[in-house]
Design an enzyme around this catalytic site. Structure first.
Site, mmCIF file in Angstrom:
data_model
loop_
_atom_site.group_PDB
_atom_site.id
_atom_site.type_symbol
_atom_site.label_atom_id
_atom_site.label_comp_id
_atom_site.label_asym_id
_atom_site.label_seq_id
_atom_site.Cartn_x
_atom_site.Cartn_y
_atom_site.Cartn_z
ATOM 1 N NE ARG A 27 -63.052 32.632 -30.444
ATOM 2 C CZ ARG A 27 -63.142 32.168 -29.210
ATOM 3 N NH1 ARG A 27 -63.374 30.899 -29.022
ATOM 4 N NH2 ARG A 27 -62.999 32.950 -28.176
ATOM 5 C CD1 TRP A 75 -65.426 42.200 -30.146
ATOM 6 C CD2 TRP A 75 -66.327 41.157 -31.881
ATOM 7 N NE1 TRP A 75 -66.772 42.359 -30.068
ATOM 8 C CE2 TRP A 75 -67.350 41.731 -31.114
ATOM 9 C CE3 TRP A 75 -66.666 40.429 -33.032
ATOM 10 C CZ2 TRP A 75 -68.691 41.627 -31.453
ATOM 11 C CZ3 TRP A 75 -67.997 40.322 -33.362
ATOM 12 C CH2 TRP A 75 -68.990 40.912 -32.582
ATOM 13 C CG ASN A 101 -58.129 36.629 -27.642
ATOM 14 O OD1 ASN A 101 -57.812 37.326 -28.610
ATOM 15 N ND2 ASN A 101 -58.576 35.394 -27.757
ATOM 16 C CD GLU A 488 -82.518 29.052 -27.695
ATOM 17 O OE1 GLU A 488 -82.274 29.950 -26.889
ATOM 18 O OE2 GLU A 488 -81.674 28.635 -28.513
ATOM 19 C CE LYS A 492 -80.505 30.280 -31.505
ATOM 20 N NZ LYS A 492 -80.195 29.842 -30.179
ATOM 21 C CD GLU A 495 -78.493 33.810 -31.419
ATOM 22 O OE1 GLU A 495 -77.549 34.355 -30.859
ATOM 23 O OE2 GLU A 495 -78.867 32.660 -31.128
ATOM 24 C CE LYS A 610 -70.997 28.324 -30.490
ATOM 25 N NZ LYS A 610 -72.467 28.148 -30.480
HETATM 26 O O1 M6R Z 1 -71.001 29.112 -24.200
HETATM 27 P P1 M6R Z 1 -72.207 29.498 -23.399
HETATM 28 O O2 M6R Z 1 -73.287 28.472 -23.465
HETATM 29 O O3 M6R Z 1 -71.886 29.869 -21.993
HETATM 30 O O4 M6R Z 1 -72.767 30.800 -24.119
HETATM 31 C C1 M6R Z 1 -73.861 31.503 -23.612
HETATM 32 C C2 M6R Z 1 -74.409 32.475 -24.621
HETATM 33 O O5 M6R Z 1 -73.452 33.429 -24.964
HETATM 34 C C3 M6R Z 1 -74.904 31.776 -25.888
HETATM 35 O O6 M6R Z 1 -75.857 30.797 -25.606
HETATM 36 C C4 M6R Z 1 -75.508 32.803 -26.874
HETATM 37 O O7 M6R Z 1 -76.685 33.340 -26.339
HETATM 38 C C5 M6R Z 1 -75.768 32.179 -28.244
HETATM 39 N N1 M6R Z 1 -75.474 33.137 -29.276
HETATM 40 C C6 M6R Z 1 -77.164 31.740 -28.441
HETATM 41 O O8 M6R Z 1 -77.441 31.278 -29.723
#
Ligand code: M6R
Length: 615
Positions: A27, A75, A101, A488, A492, A495, A610
């Site tokens: 996470r 974090w 949190n 997308e 990728k 990130e 995450k």
């Molecule tokens: O859990 P979620 O699908 O709601 O999350 C949404 C985004 O935070 C998530 O897709 C994020 O962009 C990822 N790091 C993409 O790889």
């Protein structure tokens, strides 16, 4: 973001807490800590460290030998990453320890008030006020002795903001207290032991029964049982959910990274998303999770999809599917923006949240706003029992299994599977013919086989990644169903490999971005044999004419593109509406192998978490 684990039972707490923290490492965090109530001493042992959980493990001493404990991966929000700012935080007397949190918005006022009453603070965090408030309530409270539970409730009532919080006290060795407000907490129910965590992944393999806390609920956890109450002391009957995920699903299983494992799991996760839902001979889909709202769905005349990141991109593909095959006007909105607009919704609008985690704060807020305005709310969620799954009127689970890597891959294709099923389901409720329905259903069923074919070419994609590892700038392009894939693919590589990349619809190039094209820019273009093939071909010509390089994702057997593109990756032909399911796989693999070449920490990319449970 931050991770919480807690344990009360018959085993040494330290073992589960460490294991749980390791399972939550994905996470994202910068420091970690643990507090355990030592056996026979009625004293709390607390240890913290900066950096990875293994640093904490190396620091833990023998006195961490109790059966009740809490731990946390932090974090940084308030105060830099440091030992003193790491959780658990304790009161002045060292009798109370808390992990938290979320964000306590009024912590400055509370801190000032507590300081005036003699409390000594050791950290810069907002969380520490919770420990001191508990101490204050237990010792002062009008001169009377009040219980730990009462003090906890009184403390929570003074907090503005959000929390998932767990507290233990050396003076109350028989209980652990947990509460939530807009930050997830789940209890794991074992035999003679209870777990608590901010994310079920922490307890996969340890428990089969889980209970999700709702906002403004507290859990009073004993070694052999638990009670959930509201802040106004009303006992709650909680549903226990079965946790289907097994331990193997949450382990790397021989792969160097979770991301690669999850990319390779896609034929299976996709098939799991379809299981029992595709009625090929009837050319339709059966979605049990929508049964309760079936009649309402027949009457909706508009869909608004709300989501973030990768889930937003799957929503964009869904927009094409739902408009083309279900004939329902569909809009897709980033959830973080939706709540700040004045969305015009009515009873005939369905607001569909897409979320892997089911806990994304922005998506949750959008759904709450939609509910408030009377819209039907639906969810496409992976994590069973998560907040979005519980708060929407109806929904469909992805059944992708746990997605551990921060970069979402298999959740994306599972979301697309559900969106295709939804288009089929809603389409057949309306004008979609049996013949077309059956064609879609048959082709959906073949997708896992096509995915396997692409995955078998991973070595070729790895070679391309080696060739382009030093590339400094990417432009990802695609049209129609593959425009969202351009976004997308770019996300990728940004990130996990930290390479600047932009995603655009190919047709938008000439309106500005083409100014960037020269030999230094690599354009990755999805140019399949579909209704926009010629348009993409023109895009390739325009890039080549300006000295740019082109890596094309093309349909098997396309000799025209093969002659033009600098490099090419072929994928099998399928229905245009399903092509994004295949075209994304080479882009996921490419980003992964580029990140490997660049030596990046793939499963835990810097600055990312995450699940984003804060706004
Ligand atoms: O859990 P979620 O699908 O709601 O999350 C949404 C985004 O935070 C998530 O897709 C994020 O962009 C990822 N790091 C993409 O790889």
């Amino acid at each position: 973001m931050c991770g919480i684990v807690g344990y009360f039972g018959k085993r040494p707490a330290r073992d589960f807490l460490l294991e749980g923290l390791k399972r939550l490492e994905y996470r994202g965090y910068d420091s970690a800590g643990m507090a355990v109530l030592q056996n026979h001493k009625s004293k709390l042992a607390v240890t913290k460290s900066v950096g990875k959980v293994v640093n904490l493990e190396n620091k833990l001493k023998q006195n961490f030998n109790g059966f009740l404990g809490i731990a946390h991966t932090r974090w940084a929000t308030h105060g830099k990453p440091s030992e003193k700012n790491a959780h658990p935080h304790t009161d002045c007397g060292g009798n109370v320890a808390v992990v938290h949190n979320g964000i306590i918005e009024n912590y400055r006022e509370l801190k000032e008030m507590l300081k005036k009453r003699g409390h000594k603070f050791r950290s810069e965090t907002d969380t520490e006020v919770i420990a001191h408030l508990l101490e204050e309530e237990m010792s002062v409270s009008g001169g009377k002795n009040i219980s730990f539970e009462e003090a906890f409730v009184k403390t929570l009532k003074q907090l503005n903001g959000t929390y998932g919080v767990v507290a233990i006290s050396s003076k109350n060795p028989d209980m652990m207290l947990a509460a939530r407000l807009s930050s997830p907490l789940v209890l794991g129910i074992g035999l003679g032991e209870i777990f608590v965590a901010s994310d079920v992944s922490a307890m996969v393999g340890d428990v089969k029964r889980v209970v999700y806390l709702d906002d403004k609920e507290i859990a009073i956890i004993k070694k052999d049982g638990y009670v959930v109450k509201t802040l106004s002391n009303r006992k709650q009957e909680k549903e226990e959910h079965t946790l289907e995920w097994d331990k193997a699903a949450a382990e790397r299983g021989g792969y160097p990274h979770f991301m690669l494992k999850e990319i390779f799991e896609q034929p299976k996760s996709f098939a799991d998303a379809l299981r029992g839902r595709l009625l090929i001979k009837e050319g339709r889909a059966r979605l049990g999770g929508l049964q309760a709202v079936e009649k309402r769905l027949r009457n909706i005349n508009r869909i608004i999809i709300v989501s973030c990141g990768t889930s937003y991109h799957s929503g964009l593909v869904g927009e094409y599917m739902l408009e083309e095959y279900a004939g329902i006007p569909t809009e897709v909105e980033m959830a973080s923006e939706f709540r700040y607009r004045k969305p015009l919704l009515d009873k005939k609008t369905a607001v569909l949240a897409i979320s892997q985690s089911g806990e994304t704060a922005d998506t949750l807020a959008a759904i709450r706003e939609a509910k408030e305005k009377g819209a039907l709310t639906l969810g496409i969620v992976n994590v069973v029992g998560s907040t979005i799954a519980r708060e929407t009127d109806a929904g469909v689970y992805c059944h992708a299994g746990p997605e551990i890597a921060v970069a979402s891959t298999k959740a994306f294709t599972s979301q697309l599977a559900i969106l295709a099923l939804l288009a089929l389901y809603l389409g057949r409720q309306r004008e979609l013919s049996f013949v077309m329905g059956e064609r879609i259903a048959r082709e959906l069923n073949r997708i896992p086989e096509y995915m396997e074919k692409i995955l078998a070419r991973a070595k070729d994609i790895k070679k391309l990644a080696k060739k382009y590892a030093k590339q400094k700038h990417y432009m990802y392009l695609g049209r129609k169903y593959n425009f969202p894939n351009a976004l997308e693919g770019a996300l990728k590589i940004k990130e996990i490999a930290y390479v600047p990349a932009q995603g655009y619809p190919t047709g938008e190039m000439k309106h500005g971005p083409i100014a960037l094209i020269d030999q230094s820019v690599m354009s990755v273009i999805i140019a399949l044999k579909d209704s926009v093939y010629e348009k993409n071909l023109s895009g390739i010509e325009e890039i080549l004419a300006r000295g740019g390089k082109v890596l094309a994702v093309a349909t098997e057997g396309d000799s025209v593109i093969a002659k033009k593109a600098t490099d090419i990756i072929f994928i099998p032909k399928t229905l245009e509406m399903l092509s994004s399911l295949l075209a994304i796989i080479p882009l996921q693999l490419f980003a992964y192998f580029v990140a490997v070449e660049r030596g990046c920490d793939i499963d835990k990319p810097k600055n990312l978490a995450k699940s984003v449970t804060v706004e």
